[in-house]
Design a protein around this motif. Sequence first.
Motif, PDB file in Angstrom:
ATOM      1  N   ALA A 167       0.997  -1.257   0.006  1.00 22.63           N
ATOM      2  CA  ALA A 167      -0.001   0.144   0.074  1.00 22.63           C
ATOM      3  C   ALA A 167       0.799   1.358  -0.086  1.00 22.63           C
ATOM      4  CB  ALA A 167      -0.888   0.002   1.180  1.00 22.63           C
ATOM      5  N   GLN A 168       0.452   2.227  -0.475  1.00 25.00           N
ATOM      6  CA  GLN A 168       1.188   3.648  -0.592  1.00 25.00           C
ATOM      7  C   GLN A 168       0.965   4.209   0.541  1.00 25.00           C
ATOM      8  OE1 GLN A 168       2.540   5.028  -3.378  1.00 25.00           O
ATOM      9  NE2 GLN A 168       3.001   7.013  -2.573  1.00 25.00           N
ATOM     10  N   GLU A 169       0.082   4.296   1.541  1.00 27.09           N
ATOM     11  CA  GLU A 169       0.109   4.912   2.528  1.00 27.09           C
ATOM     12  C   GLU A 169       1.250   4.908   3.583  1.00 27.09           C
ATOM     13  OE1 GLU A 169      -1.780   7.738   5.452  1.00 27.09           O
ATOM     14  OE2 GLU A 169      -2.100   7.110   3.215  1.00 27.09           O
ATOM     15  N   PRO A 170       1.576   3.691   3.903  1.00 34.24           N
ATOM     16  CA  PRO A 170       2.684   3.883   5.049  1.00 34.24           C
ATOM     17  C   PRO A 170       3.961   4.732   4.356  1.00 34.24           C
ATOM     18  CG  PRO A 170       1.979   1.593   4.651  1.00 34.24           C
ATOM     19  CD  PRO A 170       1.305   2.479   3.636  1.00 34.24           C
ATOM     20  N   PHE A 171       4.211   4.793   3.212  1.00 36.28           N
ATOM     21  CA  PHE A 171       5.302   5.791   2.537  1.00 36.28           C
ATOM     22  C   PHE A 171       4.856   6.992   2.879  1.00 36.28           C
ATOM     23  CE2 PHE A 171       6.839   8.479  -0.634  1.00 36.28           C
ATOM     24  CZ  PHE A 171       8.121   8.222  -0.650  1.00 36.28           C
ATOM     25  N   ASP A 172       3.446   7.428   2.530  1.00 35.66           N
ATOM     26  CA  ASP A 172       3.043   8.967   2.664  1.00 35.66           C
ATOM     27  C   ASP A 172       3.151   9.338   4.276  1.00 35.66           C
ATOM     28  OD1 ASP A 172       2.437   8.855  -0.114  1.00 35.66           O
ATOM     29  OD2 ASP A 172       0.424   8.510   0.038  1.00 35.66           O
ATOM     30  N   ARG A 173       2.730   8.540   4.919  1.00 34.92           N
ATOM     31  CA  ARG A 173       2.769   8.846   6.518  1.00 34.92           C
ATOM     32  C   ARG A 173       4.218   9.121   6.916  1.00 34.92           C
ATOM     33  NH1 ARG A 173      -0.105   4.575  10.105  1.00 34.92           N
ATOM     34  NH2 ARG A 173       0.360   6.269  11.537  1.00 34.92           N
ATOM     35  N   ALA A 174       5.357   8.367   6.394  1.00 36.53           N
ATOM     36  CA  ALA A 174       6.604   8.507   6.785  1.00 36.53           C
ATOM     37  C   ALA A 174       6.918   9.826   6.338  1.00 36.53           C
ATOM     38  CB  ALA A 174       7.419   7.415   6.143  1.00 36.53           C
ATOM     39  N   VAL A 175       6.669  10.368   5.165  1.00 33.86           N
ATOM     40  CA  VAL A 175       7.001  11.524   4.459  1.00 33.86           C
ATOM     41  C   VAL A 175       6.397  12.872   5.165  1.00 33.86           C
ATOM     42  CG1 VAL A 175       8.210  10.458   2.387  1.00 33.86           C
ATOM     43  CG2 VAL A 175       5.978  11.287   2.433  1.00 33.86           C
ATOM     44  N   ARG A 176       5.448  12.323   5.603  1.00 32.22           N
ATOM     45  CA  ARG A 176       4.464  13.570   6.276  1.00 32.22           C
ATOM     46  C   ARG A 176       5.129  13.779   7.518  1.00 32.22           C
ATOM     47  NH1 ARG A 176      -0.288  10.992   4.324  1.00 32.22           N
ATOM     48  NH2 ARG A 176      -0.703  10.150   6.343  1.00 32.22           N
ATOM     49  N   GLY A 177       5.306  12.797   8.355  1.00 33.09           N
ATOM     50  CA  GLY A 177       6.260  12.832   9.636  1.00 33.09           C
ATOM     51  C   GLY A 177       7.439  13.729   9.491  1.00 33.09           C
ATOM     52  N   ALA A 178       8.293  13.355   8.580  1.00 38.17           N
ATOM     53  CA  ALA A 178       9.422  14.142   8.194  1.00 38.17           C
ATOM     54  C   ALA A 178       9.155  15.372   7.994  1.00 38.17           C
ATOM     55  CB  ALA A 178      10.236  13.636   7.080  1.00 38.17           C
TER      56      ALA A 178
END
Length: 206
Positions: A167-178
């Motif tokens: 799923a794409q979402e874990p990547f998007d969450r990681a970059v949003r956190g950074a």
Amino acid sequence: METSERLIESAQELLWERGYVGTSPKAIQERAAAGQGSMYHHFRGKPDLAVAAMRRSAAQLRAQAEAQLTTGRTAVEKATGYLLRERDALRGCRVGRMAMDPDVVASPQLREPVRETFDWLTGRLTAVIADGIESGELRPGIEPGDTAAMIVAVVQGGYVLARAADAQEPFDRAVRGAVALLAAQAVTPAEADAGAARASRPTADA
């Protein structure tokens, strides 16, 4: 397109899709519509072609990163632009994926383009963060090299999380956190004004 170019482009795609171990010379030749003789006319073998393909992929990655890192006005905007660039996380990073391949890691020749790419990227981000600190945009407590390494690790780790979850979402969450962590290190206008006021006060004689 010349045969050598077709071979390099085919190797690029197959290495991205299958990794080094899963990419055979025959598969490259078939995708490039090239014979075995043509391949060995231009390249000494699979490792030689793979290095050429990896260097091409590395150059493309650097060009993409440089485009984001020179677009924004501030350090935060530049780093945020790099982090939020649209990516297909399930495909992974065409350069970073090579570091997961045991044959690549075991070979200095194959590993070198990967090392060079991430050294360049970390150095480029370090310069962006250092400029932000020097200009007073970012708080001086953060270390530019460590922050740059964190940004690179978040993107590469985000790819791993996305592929594990399919799923794409874990990547998007990681970059949003950074991005949020970077924004938290930005000096606010009120803080900047207070700092300027302190700097303008006359100092008492010793």
